[in-house]
Design a protein around this motif. Structure first.
Motif, PDB file in Angstrom:
ATOM      1  N   GLN A 221      26.121  12.728  11.820  1.00 36.89           N
ATOM      2  CA  GLN A 221      26.966  11.711  12.452  1.00 36.89           C
ATOM      3  C   GLN A 221      26.117  10.615  13.093  1.00 36.89           C
ATOM      4  O   GLN A 221      26.451   9.426  13.038  1.00 36.89           O
ATOM      5  N   TRP A 222      25.010  11.005  13.717  1.00 34.11           N
ATOM      6  CA  TRP A 222      24.205  10.056  14.484  1.00 34.11           C
ATOM      7  C   TRP A 222      23.210   9.281  13.636  1.00 34.11           C
ATOM      8  O   TRP A 222      22.898   8.131  13.940  1.00 34.11           O
ATOM      9  N   LYS A 223      22.676   9.900  12.573  1.00 34.63           N
ATOM     10  CA  LYS A 223      21.578   9.273  11.840  1.00 34.63           C
ATOM     11  C   LYS A 223      21.931   8.810  10.429  1.00 34.63           C
ATOM     12  O   LYS A 223      21.394   7.819   9.949  1.00 34.63           O
ATOM     13  N   LEU A 224      22.806   9.551   9.746  1.00 33.88           N
ATOM     14  CA  LEU A 224      23.025   9.295   8.330  1.00 33.88           C
ATOM     15  C   LEU A 224      24.359   8.635   8.013  1.00 33.88           C
ATOM     16  O   LEU A 224      24.461   7.860   7.061  1.00 33.88           O
ATOM     17  N   LYS A 225      25.387   8.961   8.787  1.00 35.98           N
ATOM     18  CA  LYS A 225      26.720   8.434   8.498  1.00 35.98           C
ATOM     19  C   LYS A 225      26.771   6.931   8.753  1.00 35.98           C
ATOM     20  O   LYS A 225      26.272   6.439   9.758  1.00 35.98           O
ATOM     21  N   LYS A 226      27.388   6.206   7.851  1.00 36.50           N
ATOM     22  CA  LYS A 226      27.569   4.778   8.039  1.00 36.50           C
ATOM     23  C   LYS A 226      28.699   4.524   9.035  1.00 36.50           C
ATOM     24  O   LYS A 226      29.689   5.231   9.043  1.00 36.50           O
ATOM     25  N   GLY A 227      28.515   3.531   9.878  1.00 41.04           N
ATOM     26  CA  GLY A 227      29.554   3.217  10.852  1.00 41.04           C
ATOM     27  C   GLY A 227      29.026   3.197  12.266  1.00 41.04           C
ATOM     28  O   GLY A 227      27.815   3.217  12.512  1.00 41.04           O
ATOM     29  N   ASN A 228      29.938   3.193  13.234  1.00 43.61           N
ATOM     30  CA  ASN A 228      29.578   3.025  14.642  1.00 43.61           C
ATOM     31  C   ASN A 228      28.730   4.159  15.201  1.00 43.61           C
ATOM     32  O   ASN A 228      27.853   3.933  16.021  1.00 43.61           O
ATOM     33  N   THR A 229      29.005   5.401  14.784  1.00 43.00           N
ATOM     34  CA  THR A 229      28.308   6.541  15.403  1.00 43.00           C
ATOM     35  C   THR A 229      26.818   6.548  15.086  1.00 43.00           C
ATOM     36  O   THR A 229      26.044   7.181  15.795  1.00 43.00           O
ATOM     37  N   LYS A 230      26.401   5.855  14.025  1.00 42.88           N
ATOM     38  CA  LYS A 230      24.988   5.851  13.661  1.00 42.88           C
ATOM     39  C   LYS A 230      24.123   5.232  14.753  1.00 42.88           C
ATOM     40  O   LYS A 230      22.943   5.563  14.882  1.00 42.88           O
ATOM     41  N   SER A 231      24.687   4.327  15.544  1.00 42.10           N
ATOM     42  CA  SER A 231      23.910   3.664  16.595  1.00 42.10           C
ATOM     43  C   SER A 231      23.551   4.626  17.729  1.00 42.10           C
ATOM     44  O   SER A 231      22.654   4.328  18.520  1.00 42.10           O
ATOM     45  N   ILE A 232      24.241   5.781  17.819  1.00 39.86           N
ATOM     46  CA  ILE A 232      23.947   6.735  18.897  1.00 39.86           C
ATOM     47  C   ILE A 232      22.496   7.193  18.824  1.00 39.86           C
ATOM     48  O   ILE A 232      21.826   7.347  19.849  1.00 39.86           O
ATOM     49  N   ALA A 233      21.977   7.438  17.614  1.00 33.44           N
ATOM     50  CA  ALA A 233      20.598   7.907  17.463  1.00 33.44           C
ATOM     51  C   ALA A 233      19.605   6.884  18.007  1.00 33.44           C
ATOM     52  O   ALA A 233      18.591   7.250  18.621  1.00 33.44           O
ATOM     53  N   ARG A 234      19.870   5.595  17.800  1.00 28.65           N
ATOM     54  CA  ARG A 234      18.976   4.549  18.307  1.00 28.65           C
ATOM     55  C   ARG A 234      19.060   4.462  19.838  1.00 28.65           C
ATOM     56  O   ARG A 234      18.038   4.360  20.516  1.00 28.65           O
ATOM     57  N   TYR A 235      20.292   4.483  20.357  1.00 20.45           N
ATOM     58  CA  TYR A 235      20.447   4.458  21.816  1.00 20.45           C
ATOM     59  C   TYR A 235      19.852   5.708  22.455  1.00 20.45           C
ATOM     60  O   TYR A 235      19.310   5.647  23.563  1.00 20.45           O
ATOM     61  N   HIS A 236      19.966   6.835  21.744  1.00 17.08           N
ATOM     62  CA  HIS A 236      19.393   8.087  22.233  1.00 17.08           C
ATOM     63  C   HIS A 236      17.883   7.944  22.400  1.00 17.08           C
ATOM     64  O   HIS A 236      17.295   8.394  23.395  1.00 17.08           O
ATOM     65  N   SER A 237      17.226   7.314  21.422  1.00 10.32           N
ATOM     66  CA  SER A 237      15.781   7.063  21.508  1.00 10.32           C
ATOM     67  C   SER A 237      15.448   6.130  22.667  1.00 10.32           C
ATOM     68  O   SER A 237      14.531   6.397  23.451  1.00 10.32           O
ATOM     69  N   ALA A 238      16.184   5.026  22.759  1.00 16.95           N
ATOM     70  CA  ALA A 238      15.931   4.052  23.827  1.00 16.95           C
ATOM     71  C   ALA A 238      16.137   4.695  25.196  1.00 16.95           C
ATOM     72  O   ALA A 238      15.384   4.416  26.147  1.00 16.95           O
ATOM     73  N   GLU A 239      17.155   5.526  25.299  1.00 18.12           N
ATOM     74  CA  GLU A 239      17.425   6.262  26.552  1.00 18.12           C
ATOM     75  C   GLU A 239      16.229   7.112  26.931  1.00 18.12           C
ATOM     76  O   GLU A 239      15.761   7.087  28.087  1.00 18.12           O
ATOM     77  N   HIS A 240      15.706   7.898  25.977  1.00 17.42           N
ATOM     78  CA  HIS A 240      14.545   8.750  26.255  1.00 17.42           C
ATOM     79  C   HIS A 240      13.327   7.922  26.656  1.00 17.42           C
ATOM     80  O   HIS A 240      12.593   8.272  27.587  1.00 17.42           O
ATOM     81  N   MET A 241      13.113   6.840  25.946  1.00 14.80           N
ATOM     82  CA  MET A 241      11.926   6.015  26.183  1.00 14.80           C
ATOM     83  C   MET A 241      11.932   5.407  27.584  1.00 14.80           C
ATOM     84  O   MET A 241      10.924   5.439  28.295  1.00 14.80           O
ATOM     85  N   VAL A 242      13.073   4.872  27.993  1.00 10.25           N
ATOM     86  CA  VAL A 242      13.132   4.235  29.314  1.00 10.25           C
ATOM     87  C   VAL A 242      13.065   5.286  30.422  1.00 10.25           C
ATOM     88  O   VAL A 242      12.438   5.051  31.467  1.00 10.25           O
ATOM     89  N   ILE A 243      13.657   6.458  30.214  1.00  8.64           N
ATOM     90  CA  ILE A 243      13.588   7.514  31.223  1.00  8.64           C
ATOM     91  C   ILE A 243      12.173   8.066  31.325  1.00  8.64           C
ATOM     92  O   ILE A 243      11.678   8.348  32.429  1.00  8.64           O
ATOM     93  N   ASN A 244      11.477   8.233  30.195  1.00  5.09           N
ATOM     94  CA  ASN A 244      10.085   8.691  30.225  1.00  5.09           C
ATOM     95  C   ASN A 244       9.232   7.756  31.074  1.00  5.09           C
ATOM     96  O   ASN A 244       8.418   8.202  31.894  1.00  5.09           O
ATOM     97  N   CYS A 245       9.410   6.452  30.896  1.00  3.40           N
ATOM     98  CA  CYS A 245       8.651   5.466  31.676  1.00  3.40           C
ATOM     99  C   CYS A 245       9.053   5.493  33.148  1.00  3.40           C
ATOM    100  O   CYS A 245       8.203   5.451  34.043  1.00  3.40           O
ATOM    101  N   TYR A 246      10.343   5.551  33.389  1.00  6.56           N
ATOM    102  CA  TYR A 246      10.866   5.519  34.762  1.00  6.56           C
ATOM    103  C   TYR A 246      10.365   6.721  35.566  1.00  6.56           C
ATOM    104  O   TYR A 246       9.967   6.585  36.726  1.00  6.56           O
TER     105      TYR A 246
END
Length: 257
Positions: A112-137
């Motif tokens: 749903q997050w990485k392979l499916k076409k549509g809105n839910t695919k963006s969750i995987a990218r936001y999930h990465s950005a979330e981890h990255m900013v929290i790691n720095c913070y």
């Protein structure tokens, strides 16, 4: 109250929710509206979770993970029964009972997050950005810059998906121990169980040694995704300062809702 830099968050199809540490009923949601502009608002977390649950129930799933897991379990048990090995049968039952349904739920989430076409695919990218900013913070103890976030790891040791990953891998290894080691010596097999469980509790759960497997539920974020995550952590800090610096502020805010 001492300021905590250990942030909890959750990614969605259009943004990220950062949960309040001082009043867990609330969070700061940063998202992009239909025009692409970054917006933020305070959300009531339990209600937000319930609405997400209703939304998920209303959407037709492309993968029916429970049915797939059931078919897999039947096939696995059938193969093990044909082997006529009591240990293989027990191992199949053990994995089916403790990890198989969780495994296929995880596969569906990854799809749903990485392979499916549509809105839910963006969750995987936001999930990465979330981890990255929290790691720095958490490391810098301040709002990070764009360049600092861009260099950060997209894997985080406290990711909610790690609970599923650790449980699946641990139970897979325990089941393999039953299949291939138990016929040598029950005592040795039980000792191996204890060692594996301790290793996973100390190093996988607490230290996050298997966090590289989050590659299945994350994707490389765009610059726009990183910008949103940085704006999200800024809004999170503002929420904590504006609404929850004093205990009674939280109570007043709850009553007003």
């Amino acid at each position: 109250m001492k300021k905590s830099y250990n942030v909890c968050a959750r990614s969605e199809s259009n943004g990220i929710i950062f949960y309040s540490q001082k009043c867990p009923l609330y969070g700061s949601k940063t998202f992009r509206d239909k025009s692409g502009k970054i917006q933020t608002r305070i959300v009531f977390v339990p209600n937000n979770n319930y609405m997400d649950y209703l939304e998920d129930k209303s959407q037709k799933k492309n993968l029916h993970s429970k049915y797939v897991a059931l078919i897999f379990n039947i096939m696995l048990l059938t193969i093990c029964l044909l082997s006529e090995s009591i240990w293989f049968i027990l191992a199949a039952g053990q994995f089916s009972l403790f990890a198989s349904f969780e495994l296929f739920d995880f596969i569906e989430k990854s799809y749903q997050w990485k392979l499916k076409k549509g809105n839910t695919k963006s969750i995987a990218r936001y999930h990465s950005a979330e981890h990255m900013v929290i790691n720095c913070y958490e490391k810098l103890k301040r709002i990070p810059t764009f360049e600092e976030v861009k260099k950060a790891s997209r894997f985080h040791k406290r990711c909610g998906c790690s609970v599923n990953i650790n449980n699946i891998v641990m139970n897979l290894l325990l089941s393999l121990s039953t299949a291939f080691v138990a016929n040598w010596s029950i005592i040795f097999c039980l000792s191996l169980y204890i060692i594996l469980i301790l290793i996973f509790r100390l190093f996988a759960d607490k230290k996050g040694w298997l966090r590289f497997l989050q590659v299945f539920v994350t994707a490389k974020p765009s610059d726009e995704d990183i910008e949103l995550a940085i704006e999200g952590i800024k809004n999170y800090e503002k929420m904590e300062e504006d609404f929850f610096d004093k205990p009674h502020d939280c109570c007043i805010f709850i009553i007003s809702i």
